[in-house]
Design a protein around this motif. Structure first.
Motif, PDB file in Angstrom:
ATOM      1  N   THR A 118    -107.499   5.308 117.718  1.00 41.24           N
ATOM      2  CA  THR A 118    -107.708   5.437 119.167  1.00 41.24           C
ATOM      3  C   THR A 118    -108.008   6.881 119.532  1.00 41.24           C
ATOM      4  O   THR A 118    -107.284   7.801 119.138  1.00 41.24           O
ATOM      5  N   PHE A 119    -109.106   7.057 120.286  1.00 47.24           N
ATOM      6  CA  PHE A 119    -109.482   8.391 120.760  1.00 47.24           C
ATOM      7  C   PHE A 119    -108.857   8.633 122.124  1.00 47.24           C
ATOM      8  O   PHE A 119    -108.804   7.730 122.969  1.00 47.24           O
ATOM      9  N   ILE A 120    -108.378   9.863 122.303  1.00 46.20           N
ATOM     10  CA  ILE A 120    -107.634  10.194 123.520  1.00 46.20           C
ATOM     11  C   ILE A 120    -108.173  11.499 124.108  1.00 46.20           C
ATOM     12  O   ILE A 120    -108.470  12.441 123.362  1.00 46.20           O
ATOM     13  N   CYS A 121    -108.295  11.534 125.439  1.00 46.60           N
ATOM     14  CA  CYS A 121    -108.561  12.812 126.107  1.00 46.60           C
ATOM     15  C   CYS A 121    -107.815  12.808 127.425  1.00 46.60           C
ATOM     16  O   CYS A 121    -106.933  11.980 127.633  1.00 46.60           O
ATOM     17  N   ARG A 122    -108.194  13.706 128.328  1.00 48.06           N
ATOM     18  CA  ARG A 122    -107.400  13.810 129.556  1.00 48.06           C
ATOM     19  C   ARG A 122    -107.655  12.637 130.496  1.00 48.06           C
ATOM     20  O   ARG A 122    -106.743  12.013 130.990  1.00 48.06           O
ATOM     21  N   ARG A 123    -108.955  12.351 130.773  1.00 51.67           N
ATOM     22  CA  ARG A 123    -109.255  11.329 131.775  1.00 51.67           C
ATOM     23  C   ARG A 123    -109.981  10.111 131.226  1.00 51.67           C
ATOM     24  O   ARG A 123    -110.331   9.196 131.965  1.00 51.67           O
ATOM     25  N   GLY A 124    -110.286  10.135 129.907  1.00 53.86           N
ATOM     26  CA  GLY A 124    -110.941   8.972 129.324  1.00 53.86           C
ATOM     27  C   GLY A 124    -112.454   9.039 129.347  1.00 53.86           C
ATOM     28  O   GLY A 124    -113.112   8.007 129.204  1.00 53.86           O
ATOM     29  N   ASN A 125    -113.026  10.242 129.504  1.00 49.32           N
ATOM     30  CA  ASN A 125    -114.484  10.392 129.433  1.00 49.32           C
ATOM     31  C   ASN A 125    -114.908  10.966 128.069  1.00 49.32           C
ATOM     32  O   ASN A 125    -115.692  10.358 127.344  1.00 49.32           O
ATOM     33  N   ASP A 126    -114.350  12.134 127.725  1.00 47.90           N
ATOM     34  CA  ASP A 126    -114.694  12.751 126.432  1.00 47.90           C
ATOM     35  C   ASP A 126    -114.333  11.830 125.266  1.00 47.90           C
ATOM     36  O   ASP A 126    -115.047  11.771 124.264  1.00 47.90           O
ATOM     37  N   SER A 127    -113.227  11.104 125.389  1.00 49.05           N
ATOM     38  CA  SER A 127    -112.801  10.232 124.292  1.00 49.05           C
ATOM     39  C   SER A 127    -113.846   9.153 124.023  1.00 49.05           C
ATOM     40  O   SER A 127    -114.098   8.787 122.873  1.00 49.05           O
ATOM     41  N   ASN A 153     -95.835  -0.663 115.528  1.00 48.99           N
ATOM     42  CA  ASN A 153     -95.959   0.172 114.324  1.00 48.99           C
ATOM     43  C   ASN A 153     -94.608   0.641 113.820  1.00 48.99           C
ATOM     44  O   ASN A 153     -94.315   0.621 112.637  1.00 48.99           O
ATOM     45  N   LEU A 154     -93.777   1.072 114.802  1.00 47.73           N
ATOM     46  CA  LEU A 154     -92.469   1.613 114.454  1.00 47.73           C
ATOM     47  C   LEU A 154     -91.563   0.529 113.885  1.00 47.73           C
ATOM     48  O   LEU A 154     -90.776   0.767 112.974  1.00 47.73           O
ATOM     49  N   GLU A 155     -91.676  -0.675 114.459  1.00 49.46           N
ATOM     50  CA  GLU A 155     -90.770  -1.758 114.075  1.00 49.46           C
ATOM     51  C   GLU A 155     -91.160  -2.412 112.761  1.00 49.46           C
ATOM     52  O   GLU A 155     -90.355  -3.041 112.098  1.00 49.46           O
ATOM     53  N   THR A 156     -92.452  -2.336 112.405  1.00 49.11           N
ATOM     54  CA  THR A 156     -92.888  -2.925 111.138  1.00 49.11           C
ATOM     55  C   THR A 156     -93.247  -1.791 110.185  1.00 49.11           C
ATOM     56  O   THR A 156     -93.250  -0.624 110.562  1.00 49.11           O
ATOM     57  N   SER A 157     -93.585  -2.143 108.997  1.00 44.43           N
ATOM     58  CA  SER A 157     -93.937  -1.076 108.047  1.00 44.43           C
ATOM     59  C   SER A 157     -95.451  -0.835 108.048  1.00 44.43           C
ATOM     60  O   SER A 157     -95.984  -0.151 107.183  1.00 44.43           O
ATOM     61  N   GLU A 158     -96.136  -1.405 109.047  1.00 46.04           N
ATOM     62  CA  GLU A 158     -97.586  -1.249 109.197  1.00 46.04           C
ATOM     63  C   GLU A 158     -97.983   0.225 109.219  1.00 46.04           C
ATOM     64  O   GLU A 158     -97.222   1.052 109.721  1.00 46.04           O
ATOM     65  N   GLN A 159     -99.178   0.526 108.719  1.00 46.76           N
ATOM     66  CA  GLN A 159     -99.620   1.924 108.797  1.00 46.76           C
ATOM     67  C   GLN A 159     -99.815   2.297 110.261  1.00 46.76           C
ATOM     68  O   GLN A 159    -100.298   1.494 111.053  1.00 46.76           O
ATOM     69  N   ARG A 160     -99.383   3.511 110.565  1.00 44.19           N
ATOM     70  CA  ARG A 160     -99.387   3.914 111.963  1.00 44.19           C
ATOM     71  C   ARG A 160    -100.816   4.051 112.491  1.00 44.19           C
ATOM     72  O   ARG A 160    -101.725   4.476 111.783  1.00 44.19           O
ATOM     73  N   HIS A 161    -100.981   3.651 113.739  1.00 47.34           N
ATOM     74  CA  HIS A 161    -102.188   3.878 114.506  1.00 47.34           C
ATOM     75  C   HIS A 161    -102.632   5.336 114.346  1.00 47.34           C
ATOM     76  O   HIS A 161    -101.816   6.234 114.445  1.00 47.34           O
ATOM     77  N   LEU A 162    -103.921   5.574 114.139  1.00 50.70           N
ATOM     78  CA  LEU A 162    -104.390   6.967 114.093  1.00 50.70           C
ATOM     79  C   LEU A 162    -104.812   7.385 115.505  1.00 50.70           C
ATOM     80  O   LEU A 162    -105.711   6.780 116.085  1.00 50.70           O
ATOM     81  N   LEU A 163    -104.108   8.357 116.045  1.00 53.91           N
ATOM     82  CA  LEU A 163    -104.413   8.820 117.403  1.00 53.91           C
ATOM     83  C   LEU A 163    -105.195  10.130 117.314  1.00 53.91           C
ATOM     84  O   LEU A 163    -104.669  11.134 116.833  1.00 53.91           O
ATOM     85  N   VAL A 164    -106.446  10.108 117.756  1.00 50.63           N
ATOM     86  CA  VAL A 164    -107.281  11.305 117.677  1.00 50.63           C
ATOM     87  C   VAL A 164    -107.448  11.888 119.083  1.00 50.63           C
ATOM     88  O   VAL A 164    -108.125  11.307 119.930  1.00 50.63           O
ATOM     89  N   ASP A 165    -106.814  13.006 119.304  1.00 50.19           N
ATOM     90  CA  ASP A 165    -106.865  13.670 120.611  1.00 50.19           C
ATOM     91  C   ASP A 165    -108.032  14.659 120.580  1.00 50.19           C
ATOM     92  O   ASP A 165    -108.045  15.576 119.762  1.00 50.19           O
ATOM     93  N   VAL A 166    -109.011  14.464 121.479  1.00 50.76           N
ATOM     94  CA  VAL A 166    -110.228  15.297 121.413  1.00 50.76           C
ATOM     95  C   VAL A 166    -110.220  16.433 122.447  1.00 50.76           C
ATOM     96  O   VAL A 166    -111.236  17.075 122.675  1.00 50.76           O
ATOM     97  N   ARG A 167    -109.079  16.693 123.063  1.00 51.84           N
ATOM     98  CA  ARG A 167    -109.013  17.797 124.029  1.00 51.84           C
ATOM     99  C   ARG A 167    -109.012  19.142 123.285  1.00 51.84           C
ATOM    100  O   ARG A 167    -108.857  19.185 122.065  1.00 51.84           O
TER     101      ARG A 167
END
Ligand code: ZN
Length: 477
Positions: A428-437, A372-386
């Motif tokens: 991409t959904f993110i949480c602490r251990r990968g259950n809630d995400s 993402n950083l190296e190209t002009s692609e739209q950045r990954h959306l990171l959704v942190d659900v903690r």
């Protein structure tokens, strides 16, 4: 600066050395404590009955207290409700503390201080740095050691006259009866529902009282289950029986309703206060206080936020209780993890809800973000659900926060869907251990158009995996 680093290194080495020597000393002393020197040996009646000989301090049994015991315990022997006879009962008592954590550490400390003759400790876990803010029998040098061994060493430092038996096991229906049958009284200092039911049923089967404590966030609770007056000569009505855990909670709560210190947090002094009060009730029970003075049929509720203690009257024993009634349905121990639909070891919870195409590993996510950083692609959306405090504590750069609890509100969930629809890249959904995400990703997958589903993933193993595989500087909590 150099001097600071040098001193820190030296101190770390000295600590390690001290720790090793303490271990060696503990191992050597352990045998001496189990078999006291002849002049220190004194025996009290085992299979103790609470409150024998009426709590008076001039009972014959008291005259057998050795000089060291009188000196050592004089401050509590002075109490008329305890006296020499009470001390003799404490010295003869066998108390099992289940859980060497936030409740078990203060409880075991005070039991040891009071001279409870035999203390058993049960825990399968090892000390980690997140424990130390509240589990004060463990220190920095104990990290990685078994909690029961670390706690046993610390108890031995408090009182070398006390025999400590560490049970480095996870209590289960296979071993609970064997372990508990060696004790007169059990303190439930555990932190999960399956263990609460297991302890209750085992204590009912063995007719052993259970002092149950719990603490979470800023709140704590305490009561005594399965109390039987027939074991206490100071009781007027020997037929009285207090309720058991099942009399009040016949079926377990839904797993998602149960919080944990590791997920919801806890303020150290709260389990400190409850564990200390568990020890107080244990001392009173052993000494022979009648049930009216004990937390039997009553629950103490502590709210640390506004500094209040409340007492709630509990329902009496249920004559149809599955465990403690005259005709119980439960005549042997069950599989409590199945019964409660939850694990006794929280760390083991490892949901696999999503299909493999909707999951992404930490290493793959890291290289995607780099692309993402190296190209002009739209950045990954990171959704942190903690939760918000967790998000403020640490996060992957660029992530946005939609706490899982807030998504119960339709408005918040719609806002999240809107953000996903207006984004053209991967989500991409993110949480602490990968259950809630996974839980949130699944809800989203059900709510969006099918052709959109391919770009929804969750980070497998959560931030723990990220810390392990990608960024070693990322804090694990
Ligand atoms: Zn019951």
């Amino acid at each position: 600066m150099e001097r600071i680093v040098q001193l820190e290194t030296e101190i770390a080495e000295l600590r390690k050395n001290l720790h090793e020597k303490e271990n060696e000393l503990y191992e050597l002393k352990k045998n001496c404590v189990v078999q006291p020197a002849p002049q220190e040996t004194f025996h009290f009646e085992s299979n103790l009955q609470y409150g024998q000989s009426n709590g008076g301090c001039n009972a014959e049994i008291g005259d057998k207290l050795p000089r060291w015991a009188i000196e050592r315990y004089s401050r509590q022997i002075l109490l008329p409700s305890l006296g020499v006879a009470g001390q003799a009962r404490l010295c003869a008592a066998r108390v099992l503390v289940v859980g060497a954590g936030g409740l078990g550490c203060p409880a075991a400390s005070y039991l040891a201080g009071a001279g409870v003759g035999h203390i058993g400790l049960v825990d399968y876990d090892t000390v980690d740095v997140t424990n130390i803010h509240r589990q004060l029998l463990h220190g920095e040098a104990d990290q990685g050691a078994g909690k029961v061994h670390s706690a046993a060493r610390a108890i031995h430092r408090i009182n070398s006259h006390v025999t400590v038996t560490p049970h480095d096991v996870q209590l289960s229906s296979g071993n609970a009866l064997e372990v508990i049958s060696r004790y007169d009284l059990v303190l439930d200092c555990s932190d999960n529902v399956p263990t609460r039911y297991l302890l209750n049923d085992a204590c009912v089967l063995l007719k052993v009282p259970l002092i149950s404590g719990s603490a979470l966030k800023m709140e704590g609770q305490l009561t005594i289950y399965n109390y039987r007056a027939e074991k206490n000569d100071n009781e007027k009505d020997a037929s009285y029986c207090g309720p058991c855990y099942r009399c009040l909670f016949p079926s377990p709560p839904p797993p998602e309703m149960v919080g944990s210190c590791s997920a919801n947090g806890v303020c150290g002094p709260v389990p400190g206060a409850i564990g200390t009060l568990q020890a107080l009730e244990a001392i009173k029970l052993v000494v022979g206080f009648p049930h009216g003075q004990l937390l039997v049929g009553r629950m103490l509720i502590f709210d640390g936020e506004d500094a209040t203690f409340r007492i709630v009257k509990l329902r009496p024993r249920d004559p149809n209780c599955a465990a403690c009634s005259e005709n119980p349905k439960i005549t042997q121990l069950l599989d409590y993890e199945t019964f409660c639909r939850s694990k006794a070891k929280e760390k083991d919870l490892d949901l696999k809800i999503l299909e493999p195409q909707n999951r992404i590993t930490a290493t793959r996510l890291a290289s995607k973000l780099k692309e993402n950083l190296e190209t002009s692609e739209q950045r990954h959306l990171l959704v942190d659900v903690r939760s918000e405090p967790e998000f403020h504590m640490c996060r992957i750069e660029g992530a946005v926060n939609y706490p899982i609890d807030s998504l119960d509100k339709k408005q918040e969930f719609d806002k999240l869907l809107e953000a996903i629809r207006s984004c053209t890249s991967q989500v991409t959904f993110i949480c602490r251990r990968g259950n809630d995400s996974q839980l949130v990703a699944q809800r989203v997958l059900h709510a969006i158009d099918k052709e959109q589903c391919g770009r929804i993933t969750d980070l497998t193993g959560g931030l723990h995996a990220w810390a392990k595989l990608v960024d070693q500087e990322f804090p694990i909590y």
